[in-house]
Design a protein around this motif. Structure first.
Motif, PDB file in Angstrom:
ATOM      1  N   GLN A 198       0.817  -1.152  -0.163  1.00  0.00           N
ATOM      2  CA  GLN A 198      -0.015   0.029  -0.010  1.00  0.00           C
ATOM      3  C   GLN A 198       0.985   1.151  -0.043  1.00  0.00           C
ATOM      4  O   GLN A 198       1.824   1.390   0.866  1.00  0.00           O
ATOM      5  N   GLY A 199       0.594   2.394  -0.833  1.00  0.00           N
ATOM      6  CA  GLY A 199       1.457   3.556  -0.954  1.00  0.00           C
ATOM      7  C   GLY A 199       0.785   4.367   0.116  1.00  0.00           C
ATOM      8  O   GLY A 199      -0.040   4.327   0.906  1.00  0.00           O
ATOM      9  N   ARG A 200       1.660   5.574   0.128  1.00  0.00           N
ATOM     10  CA  ARG A 200       1.330   6.479   1.013  1.00  0.00           C
ATOM     11  C   ARG A 200       0.017   7.600   0.577  1.00  0.00           C
ATOM     12  O   ARG A 200      -0.296   7.665  -0.490  1.00  0.00           O
ATOM     13  N   SER A 201      -0.572   8.057   1.507  1.00  0.00           N
ATOM     14  CA  SER A 201      -1.697   9.056   1.331  1.00  0.00           C
ATOM     15  C   SER A 201      -0.933  10.477   0.889  1.00  0.00           C
ATOM     16  O   SER A 201       0.019  10.843   1.532  1.00  0.00           O
ATOM     17  N   TYR A 202      -1.691  10.956  -0.068  1.00  0.00           N
ATOM     18  CA  TYR A 202      -1.078  12.396  -0.452  1.00  0.00           C
ATOM     19  C   TYR A 202      -2.143  13.301   0.199  1.00  0.00           C
ATOM     20  O   TYR A 202      -3.299  13.223   0.292  1.00  0.00           O
ATOM     21  N   SER A 203      -1.322  14.533   0.759  1.00  0.00           N
ATOM     22  CA  SER A 203      -2.319  15.522   1.264  1.00  0.00           C
ATOM     23  C   SER A 203      -3.004  16.140  -0.002  1.00  0.00           C
ATOM     24  O   SER A 203      -2.529  16.190  -1.269  1.00  0.00           O
ATOM     25  N   LEU A 204      -3.978  17.379   0.251  1.00  0.00           N
ATOM     26  CA  LEU A 204      -4.581  17.844  -0.728  1.00  0.00           C
ATOM     27  C   LEU A 204      -3.670  18.699  -1.500  1.00  0.00           C
ATOM     28  O   LEU A 204      -3.993  18.916  -2.757  1.00  0.00           O
ATOM     29  N   LYS A 205      -2.830  19.542  -1.023  1.00  0.00           N
ATOM     30  CA  LYS A 205      -1.665  20.290  -1.559  1.00  0.00           C
ATOM     31  C   LYS A 205      -0.908  19.474  -2.596  1.00  0.00           C
ATOM     32  O   LYS A 205      -0.417  19.789  -3.423  1.00  0.00           O
ATOM     33  N   GLU A 206      -0.395  18.375  -2.068  1.00  0.00           N
ATOM     34  CA  GLU A 206       0.382  17.534  -3.059  1.00  0.00           C
ATOM     35  C   GLU A 206      -0.575  17.125  -4.156  1.00  0.00           C
ATOM     36  O   GLU A 206       0.031  16.863  -5.351  1.00  0.00           O
ATOM     37  N   ILE A 207      -1.922  16.530  -3.959  1.00  0.00           N
ATOM     38  CA  ILE A 207      -2.625  16.278  -5.120  1.00  0.00           C
ATOM     39  C   ILE A 207      -2.790  17.235  -6.075  1.00  0.00           C
ATOM     40  O   ILE A 207      -2.814  17.118  -7.185  1.00  0.00           O
ATOM     41  N   PHE A 208      -3.137  18.521  -5.594  1.00  0.00           N
ATOM     42  CA  PHE A 208      -3.245  19.757  -6.379  1.00  0.00           C
ATOM     43  C   PHE A 208      -1.925  20.010  -7.012  1.00  0.00           C
ATOM     44  O   PHE A 208      -2.033  20.235  -8.597  1.00  0.00           O
TER      45      PHE A 208
END
Length: 422
Positions: A198-208
């Motif tokens: 399972q990979g890490r979760s991205y923050s909204l800032k990183e997704i943007f």
């Protein structure tokens, strides 16, 4: 005479002679044996390439290779990872999502296998995925490349039998999305058995941020489909725009040098000559078959079995799948399309639906041995044997066969969007 050509075709293919030389050589031989002028066959080969829609084939291939040789593909991977990488088996899902996005730009499954596989196969192996699963997911997801528009098989179908290319492009949207979603579901189910990482979760800032960097690539499918659906430009003109746009982005961001561009141009010139040569000889073969009245005789044989449109398409779909095991997709289209089109017209099957049945069947054939082209490309990229790759792709192949049957049985899957838009 047709029996002689058929037997000669089987023998020459089995001994390994390239399909284009087989078809072209048999065409010339037919002309001599029937006392027709040989130049007549050659002229038909020329007419086969004198087609405006076929110009889109090298154009979309060029756009795909420009993106493969620049950093655009890697940015699509980062964007997909930000969206689905946090799930169990996330990197395998990233493989599927990237293929869906890439399909909207390239129209070539082989380019998808080489481009996406070159990035994600090493990454998935590093994360602990087995070689079978890694390559199996890659080749299975790359089949989406000829289902989601633009699609090189759809371009060839449209040029050979005059089916609306725009209509097929629009009709391929739902089937392509269904294939992608079904593959992600299979990955999710397999992750419980094989304990995928399972990979890490991205923050909204990183997704943007990932979306922003991938935006130049994400815009291309919107431009292509929006322009074609709105009647702004044709599929061939869309290929021009794709090349110009990909080139502009790659050069302005300094992701592709002039030396790299020259290398890309040479690669595309060689690789695009293969399908275009097959198209050329295939058109001459279609003319010979029509001259010998083969389509009419074939239609009569099918109609003795059934006149039901759905059952007829199921028979045709089976023929396409069997032929795809031994011939490449373009050869199957060029040999069978001219024979089957009169039958389809006579019993009232929607031409767009028929074209997409062929396009979907050609996608499935890309991962069926012994001539599954994507299997060979993935084997070259990864160094894994074709047998192991096919074993990893088998669950996805079974799901694609189920979807293929549903696509045949329920025409609105392919015709709803074209009717809505056109």
């Amino acid at each position: 005479m047709i029996n002689f050509l058929f037997i000669g075709f089987i023998i020459l293919v089995l001994i390994g002679i390239p399909i284009s030389f087989v078809i072209g050589g048999l065409g010339i031989m037919w002309a001599f044996l029937t006392q027709n002028e040989p130049t007549l066959v050659v002229r038909r080969m020329y007419y086969g390439l004198d087609s405006f829609p076929l110009l889109a084939v090298p154009l979309f291939m060029l756009a795909a290779f420009i993106m493969n040789n620049s950093d655009i593909s890697r940015k699509m991977v980062e964007f997909s990872n930000a969206l689905v990488g946090r799930f169990k088996g996330g990197l395998a899902m990233v493989n599927v999502l990237v293929s869906m996005i890439f399909a909207g730009m390239s129209g070539s499954s082989q380019a998808d296998t080489a481009g996406v596989g070159g990035i994600l196969i090493p990454a998935m192996k590093k994360e602990g995925y087995s070689p079978e699963v890694t390559c199996g997911v890659t080749v299975a997801s790359s089949t989406i490349g000829v289902i989601i528009p633009p699609s090189i098989p759809m371009l060839i179908i449209g040029s050979v039998v005059s089916i609306s290319i725009a209509g097929m492009f629009l009709g391929g949207i739902i089937p392509g999305i269904l294939v992608g979603l079904s593959q992600m579901i299979i990955i999710a189910l397999m992750s419980f058995k094989y304990r995928f990482p399972q990979g890490r979760s991205y923050s909204l800032k990183e997704i943007f941020a990932a979306t922003w960097y991938a935006l130049p690539a994400l815009v291309i499918p919107v431009i292509v489909l929006g322009g074609i659906a709105g009647g702004v430009f044709t599929a061939t003109e869309a290929g021009d725009i794709c090349v110009f746009y990909a080139l502009l982005v790659a050069l302005l961001t300094r992701q592709l040098s002039l030396r790299g561009l020259w290398k890309v141009l040479k690669e595309v010139a060689v690789l695009s000559s293969i399908p275009l040569l097959i198209c050329s000889v295939g058109v001459s073969l279609g003319w010979i078959l029509a001259y010998e009245n083969v389509p009419t005789r074939f239609a009569e044989a099918i109609q003795k079995i059934t006149v039901d449109p759905t059952f007829t398409l199921l028979i045709i779909g089976g023929i396409v799948l069997v032929a795809g095991c031994f011939l490449d997709a373009i050869s199957v289209i060029l040999i069978l399309m001219p024979i089957l089109m009169p039958l389809v017209t006579e019993i009232g099957i929607n031409p767009i639906h028929f074209g997409l049945v062929f396009a979907f069947g050609s996608a499935v054939a890309l991962i069926t041995p012994p001539v599954g082209l994507c299997l060979f490309v993935a084997s070259t990229v990864s160094g894994v044997s074709i047998e192991r790759i096919f074993k990893g792709a088998l669950p996805f192949l079974i799901m694609e066969l189920i979807l293929y049957a549903l696509l045949i049985i329920f025409p609105p899957i392919t015709t709803w969007i074209p009717k809505l838009v056109m």
